[in-house]
Motif scaffolding. Structure first.
Motif, short mmCIF file in Angstrom:
data_model
loop_
_atom_site.label_atom_id
_atom_site.label_comp_id
_atom_site.label_asym_id
_atom_site.label_seq_id
_atom_site.Cartn_x
_atom_site.Cartn_y
_atom_site.Cartn_z
N GLU A 69 0.82 -1.21 0.00
CA GLU A 69 0.00 0.00 0.00
C GLU A 69 0.85 1.26 0.00
N ARG A 70 2.12 1.11 0.32
CA ARG A 70 3.03 2.25 0.38
C ARG A 70 3.93 2.33 -0.85
N VAL A 71 3.63 1.51 -1.85
CA VAL A 71 4.43 1.48 -3.08
C VAL A 71 3.59 2.02 -4.23
N GLU A 72 4.18 2.89 -5.02
CA GLU A 72 3.49 3.49 -6.16
C GLU A 72 3.92 2.78 -7.45
N GLY A 73 2.97 2.10 -8.10
CA GLY A 73 3.24 1.50 -9.40
C GLY A 73 3.91 0.15 -9.35
N GLY A 74 5.10 0.09 -8.84
CA GLY A 74 5.85 -1.15 -8.77
C GLY A 74 7.22 -0.89 -8.20
N LEU A 75 8.04 -1.93 -8.14
CA LEU A 75 9.37 -1.81 -7.58
C LEU A 75 10.42 -2.20 -8.62
N ASP A 76 11.36 -1.31 -8.84
CA ASP A 76 12.50 -1.58 -9.71
C ASP A 76 13.76 -1.64 -8.86
N VAL A 77 14.44 -2.76 -8.91
CA VAL A 77 15.75 -2.86 -8.26
C VAL A 77 16.76 -2.39 -9.30
N ARG A 78 17.33 -1.22 -9.06
CA ARG A 78 18.15 -0.57 -10.08
C ARG A 78 19.17 0.35 -9.44
N HIS A 79 20.04 0.90 -10.27
CA HIS A 79 20.99 1.90 -9.80
C HIS A 79 20.27 3.22 -9.60
N VAL A 86 22.53 0.85 -5.46
CA VAL A 86 21.42 -0.03 -5.80
C VAL A 86 20.27 0.18 -4.81
N VAL A 87 19.11 0.49 -5.35
CA VAL A 87 17.93 0.77 -4.53
C VAL A 87 16.73 0.00 -5.05
N PHE A 88 15.69 -0.07 -4.20
CA PHE A 88 14.36 -0.52 -4.62
C PHE A 88 13.56 0.75 -4.83
N ALA A 89 13.27 1.13 -6.07
CA ALA A 89 12.62 2.40 -6.36
C ALA A 89 11.23 2.18 -6.94
N ASP A 90 10.29 3.09 -6.60
CA ASP A 90 8.96 3.00 -7.18
C ASP A 90 8.71 4.17 -8.13
#
Length: 232
Positions: free
Chosen positions: A119-129, A151-155
């Protein structure tokens, strides 16, 4: 929604094995004591014969952190930090039944496990630089910006839900009493990870499903099939 690792991550870390479990219908009310005891007993048996620093799972993450330019004894993967605490205290902290269960499974397999409130994530999660402009909320309430290329988990909203890959999760999307839907992610780099991660993911799905009477979905991610799509 989705979880995926970028092509750059797969290219740079071809040894990566990743898996995820999505569970809907969790809560802060579940009896997981017996399940935790079973998994922590595995960790205790391993620690009785060798230090966590000697575990191949931990050594692989230390090499990965070094490759990312991080001092591995300063920035530790989450499973190493948990194992060090467990070795000292012989008990894991109790925070929330789901987190407690994931932590116990993490120390049993010596593999980092992250549980994120969907519920706290917008759209999805990309593990990326990281680009360097992402927002990361600490558990103390401070906002940080990851370093470029970290490297982060970004939304989709530019939030970083984890920093330094498996080092530190965000306080923003941490599991809490109100959490009802989660994605649980496990990632490993060691030689037997291709066998261990599927076993770990199966254990999480089985234990969460039984404890909360739900039917989780799971996936193993690869460079050829890097995207896991799901509903929350």
């Amino acid at each position: 929604m989705y979880l995926q690792h970028s092509s750059a991550i797969w290219s740079e870390f071809p040894e990566l094995v990743a898996g995820a479990v999505v569970a809907v219908g969790v809560s802060g009310r579940a009896d997981v004591d017996e399940r935790i005891a079973r998994f922590t007993a595995v960790a205790e048996a391993r620690l009785a014969t060798s230090s966590e620093a000697e575990f191949p799972e931990i050594q692989a993450w230390r090499r990965t952190f070094s490759k990312m330019g991080l001092k591995p004894t300063q920035y530790r993967c989450a499973s190493e930090a948990l194992l060090r605490r467990f070795k000292k205290e012989r008990v894991l902290p109790r925070i929330h039944p789901l987190i407690d269960l994931c932590n116990a499974i993490s120390v049993a397999f010596a593999v980092p496990v992250a549980a994120i409130d969907l519920e706290r994530v917008e759209g999805g999660l990309d593990v990326r630089h990281a680009k360097g402009d992402e927002h990361y909320l600490t558990f103390g309430g401070d906002t940080e910006h990851p370093a470029p290329d970290e490297v982060v988990f970004a939304d989709a909203a530019g939030r970083a839900h984890a920093r330094r890959w498996t080092n530190r999760q965000s306080g923003y999307s941490a599991v809490r009493e109100s959490t009802r839907a989660v994605v649980i992610v496990a990632e490993a780099m060691h030689e037997s990870a291709r066998d261990d991660v599927p076993a770990l993911i199966a254990a999480i799905a089985e234990e969460v499903g039984a404890a909360w009477q739900t039917t989780p979905r799971s996936a193993i991610l690869t460079a050829a099939s890097p995207r896991f799509e799901f509903d929350r």
